[in-house]
Design a protein around this motif. Structure first.
Motif, PDB file in Angstrom:
ATOM      1  N   UNK A  78       7.799   0.004 -19.465  1.00 44.61           N
ATOM      2  CA  UNK A  78       6.942   0.897 -19.285  1.00 44.61           C
ATOM      3  C   UNK A  78       5.913   0.647 -18.097  1.00 44.61           C
ATOM      4  N   UNK A  79       5.203  -0.435 -18.201  1.00 45.17           N
ATOM      5  CA  UNK A  79       4.303  -0.841 -17.348  1.00 45.17           C
ATOM      6  C   UNK A  79       4.788  -0.899 -16.037  1.00 45.17           C
ATOM      7  N   UNK A  80       6.018  -1.501 -15.765  1.00 43.35           N
ATOM      8  CA  UNK A  80       6.786  -2.023 -14.689  1.00 43.35           C
ATOM      9  C   UNK A  80       7.091  -0.533 -14.027  1.00 43.35           C
ATOM     10  N   UNK A  81       7.702   0.300 -14.720  1.00 40.11           N
ATOM     11  CA  UNK A  81       8.077   1.740 -14.289  1.00 40.11           C
ATOM     12  C   UNK A  81       7.078   2.392 -13.735  1.00 40.11           C
ATOM     13  N   UNK A  82       5.755   2.126 -14.227  1.00 39.44           N
ATOM     14  CA  UNK A  82       4.663   3.224 -13.703  1.00 39.44           C
ATOM     15  C   UNK A  82       3.884   2.342 -12.596  1.00 39.44           C
ATOM     16  N   UNK A  83       4.391   1.445 -12.042  1.00 36.37           N
ATOM     17  CA  UNK A  83       4.190   0.419 -10.761  1.00 36.37           C
ATOM     18  C   UNK A  83       2.616  -0.239 -11.268  1.00 36.37           C
ATOM     19  N   UNK A  84       2.614  -0.470 -12.495  1.00 38.34           N
ATOM     20  CA  UNK A  84       1.372  -1.303 -13.209  1.00 38.34           C
ATOM     21  C   UNK A  84       1.447  -2.827 -12.938  1.00 38.34           C
ATOM     22  N   UNK A  85       2.726  -3.136 -13.237  1.00 35.40           N
ATOM     23  CA  UNK A  85       3.034  -4.670 -13.448  1.00 35.40           C
ATOM     24  C   UNK A  85       4.104  -4.869 -12.562  1.00 35.40           C
TER      25      UNK A  85
ATOM     26  N   UNK B  89       0.885  -1.163   0.133  1.00 30.76           N
ATOM     27  CA  UNK B  89      -0.033  -0.086   0.038  1.00 30.76           C
ATOM     28  C   UNK B  89       0.984   1.164   0.136  1.00 30.76           C
ATOM     29  N   UNK B  90       2.007   1.275   0.834  1.00 26.05           N
ATOM     30  CA  UNK B  90       2.891   2.389   0.917  1.00 26.05           C
ATOM     31  C   UNK B  90       3.483   2.480  -0.624  1.00 26.05           C
ATOM     32  N   UNK B  91       4.096   1.480  -1.140  1.00 25.88           N
ATOM     33  CA  UNK B  91       4.426   1.479  -2.597  1.00 25.88           C
ATOM     34  C   UNK B  91       3.407   1.988  -3.558  1.00 25.88           C
ATOM     35  N   UNK B  92       2.248   1.720  -3.486  1.00 28.63           N
ATOM     36  CA  UNK B  92       1.174   2.026  -4.303  1.00 28.63           C
ATOM     37  C   UNK B  92       0.852   3.894  -4.200  1.00 28.63           C
ATOM     38  N   UNK B  93       1.261   4.246  -2.989  1.00 34.66           N
ATOM     39  CA  UNK B  93       0.788   5.757  -2.741  1.00 34.66           C
ATOM     40  C   UNK B  93       1.912   6.849  -3.609  1.00 34.66           C
ATOM     41  N   UNK B  94       3.091   6.042  -3.941  1.00 29.39           N
ATOM     42  CA  UNK B  94       4.112   6.804  -4.903  1.00 29.39           C
ATOM     43  C   UNK B  94       4.387   6.043  -6.159  1.00 29.39           C
ATOM     44  N   UNK B  95       3.427   4.990  -6.316  1.00 30.40           N
ATOM     45  CA  UNK B  95       3.522   4.265  -7.729  1.00 30.40           C
ATOM     46  C   UNK B  95       4.919   3.660  -7.870  1.00 30.40           C
ATOM     47  N   UNK B  96       5.437   3.340  -6.908  1.00 27.33           N
ATOM     48  CA  UNK B  96       7.009   2.732  -6.704  1.00 27.33           C
ATOM     49  C   UNK B  96       6.919   1.415  -7.491  1.00 27.33           C
ATOM     50  N   UNK B  97       7.881   1.317  -8.517  1.00 26.62           N
ATOM     51  CA  UNK B  97       8.180  -0.004  -9.166  1.00 26.62           C
ATOM     52  C   UNK B  97       8.544  -1.059  -8.351  1.00 26.62           C
ATOM     53  N   UNK B  98       7.804  -2.270  -8.599  1.00 30.69           N
ATOM     54  CA  UNK B  98       8.286  -3.510  -7.663  1.00 30.69           C
ATOM     55  C   UNK B  98       8.466  -4.695  -8.343  1.00 30.69           C
TER      56      UNK B  98
END
Length: 526
Positions: free
Chosen positions: A241-248, A125-134
């Motif tokens: 690109x999707x990874x860097x935007x935190x989408x995948x 959830x904290x990562x998603x607050x900043x769209x951090x790539x995971x």
């Protein structure tokens, strides 16, 4: 090397996980592959007498857990890697939250036996607050764990993120043979070894190659072919690109303790993970390529070296070039600061450096001028946005057991609170000191460190408190009247901000209803 090249070669990331998922062990193996250490220890193995590099505090060695973020820098294939190993235990979640403000991406470790756990969900959830790539690393494949497909489904469902496997395990537990790198189409076979690297790689452009059968045996080779065909059919092609935007989230499988699958992830990580990214201040966005220096303090640690009572502030460089001995603007402070001892880290080990670049984490020796959240610049007046302190969940009154050591206790409490270990509230009436934490274990850490680092002995008495509420009002007269009428329940945090200490949820609601002109906040930034 040009300034832009220096920025592009840096990767700054944190490793996060639920306790016992193997996070610190994975850190060790990344350091091993990077050549930063020659031998790795196992966190809880009595057979290995070398303590893990990143867990250096005495209490960490005794408990076998990480209680503070460690910073480690090393080079791998001409990439400068800044790695932050965070506490996994939920009692130290605030340290992890703050650390996530200082990184550009995250590697999340998941235990293949237990799957996604509660703390992992909170961290996501904290990562998603900043769209951090995971990137996900599913660990402990040397044990009999859950089906890989089930694990992927659970990650998608519980962490609410699409996944794309970039490596695939061959067997599991006793029959674990290694991993197939879907990204580079290479089969990696390993000899189990906790302490040394043993690495054999076979490249396959086509899995129909008969060599695969001779290496793995017919049944494992056929199973791998089926799995790869299914994966390529079900999951879309990996999009950076999707990874860097935190989408995948790319997923890798392996066994950190036995060096399975770590290299595949590290090789892919340096290719796809983001270089230093822009950061938001309260007034504007700061890009790494800007000429003028800027950075912020996200962590403070006292007594890293027990022989020298020092205090080190951890600075994330956001823009420009940081130079030793140059005067810098301390935005909150009254005068410029000059840092003659600027260090880079290998956990407890440090070395003096003359310059550093965006993405780097450096240590600044500090005599008490700096605190978490401070911004340092070439001159511009701005403040980087950060994660505030949250209202604690457990409150205990500090009882000093040795009046002769009062000064030591006060100094120790002040420094530990500035580190962010816990929060200190001092009541206006009676000057009682109350420590607030998010978990019971933090009290043990504070007690241990006060005794061992400051020679102060304390006990903690339970307090019947529900919430610490930071208060303010546009009407100063009304605020003064509220503070006067509720004097017995008014305290101040370490920065002197007014805090209302509510005893129960229902009573807090009643007070809020009775004083509509007073604003009650559950975080320290408002």
């Amino acid at each position: 090397m040009s300034f832009t090249q220096e920025i592009q070669k840096r990767r700054t990331f944190a490793i996060i996980a639920h306790p016992d998922a193997g996070k610190t062990t994975l850190t060790e193996k990344l350091l091993l592959f990077g050549g930063a250490i020659q031998t790795a220890g196992a966190v809880k193995s009595n057979k290995i007498d070398v303590a893990t590099k990143s867990d250096w505090m005495e209490i960490e060695k005794q408990r076998g857990i990480s209680v503070a973020t460690s910073v480690m820098g090393f080079e791998y294939k001409d990439i400068k890697i800044n790695l932050l190993d965070t506490p996994g235990h939920q009692d130290f979640a605030e340290d992890t939250y703050r650390t996530l403000t200082a990184v550009d991406s995250v590697i999340m470790v998941i235990d293949c036996v237990k799957g996604v756990e509660i703390q992992t969900e909170k961290l996501m959830e904290v990562c998603r607050m900043r769209n951090t790539p995971v990137i996900c690393f599913i660990n402990k494949l040397d044990r009999e764990g859950r089906d890989p497909y089930d694990l992927l489904d659970e990650v998608e469902e519980k962490l609410n993120i699409q996944v794309r496997p970039l490596s695939w395990p061959i067997g599991m537990g006793k029959s674990f043979k290694g991993v197939y790198n879907l990204y580079e189409k290479k089969l990696n076979l390993f000899t189990p070894s906790q302490r040394k690297l043993s690495d054999e790689r076979e490249e396959f452009e086509d899995l129909t190659d008969e060599r695969l059968d001779s290496i793995l045996g017919n049944s494992y080779a056929d199973q791998l072919r089926e799995d790869v065909e299914l994966i390529e059919g079900v999951y879309p092609d990996f999009d950076t690109k999707d990874y860097l935007e935190g989408k995948v989230a790319p997923v890798f499988f392996g066994s950190a303790v036995n060096n399975f699958g770590v290299n595949e992830m590290l090789d892919t990580f340096i290719r796809i993970a983001p270089a230093p990214k822009s950061r938001l201040t309260e007034s504007r966005e700061v890009t790494p390529e800007e000429k003028n220096f800027s950075g912020f303090i996200f962590k403070i640690h006292a007594n890293m070296d027990p022989n020298h009572r020092n205090r080190i502030a951890f600075l994330r460089i956001c823009s420009g070039r940081f130079e030793r001995n140059k005067p810098y603007n301390h935005v909150r402070g009254p005068k410029p600061l000059r840092f003659s001892n600027v260090t880079s880290f290998m956990a407890q080990d440090k070395e003096i450096i003359d310059e550093a670049f965006p993405g780097d984490i450096v240590g600044l020796y500090d005599t008490g001028n700096l605190k978490i959240g401070d911004t340092i610049t070439d001159g511009e007046e701005m403040t980087f946005k950060g994660i505030p302190s949250f209202s604690p969940e457990i409150f205990r009154e500090v009882i000093n057991k040795d009046a002769m050591k009062t000064k030591q206790m006060e100094k120790g409490l002040k420094q530990l609170m500035e580190e962010g270990v816990a929060q200190l509230f001092t009541f206006d009436m009676g000057s009682r000191r109350v420590v607030g934490t998010v978990g019971q274990l933090q009290f043990e850490v504070i007690q241990f460190r006060l005794k061992n680092e400051y020679n102060a002995t304390v006990e903690f008495a339970p307090m019947n408190l529900y919430k610490a509420c930071w208060i303010q009002s546009k009407d100063k007269k009304q605020l003064d009247e509220f503070v006067r009428s509720k004097n017995r329940h008014i305290a101040r945090d370490k920065d002197g901000k007014l805090v209302f200490m509510a005893e129960t949820k229902s009573w807090l609601q009643m007070v809020q209803d009775n004083y509509p002109e007073i604003e009650f906040h559950f975080t320290s930034e408002f």
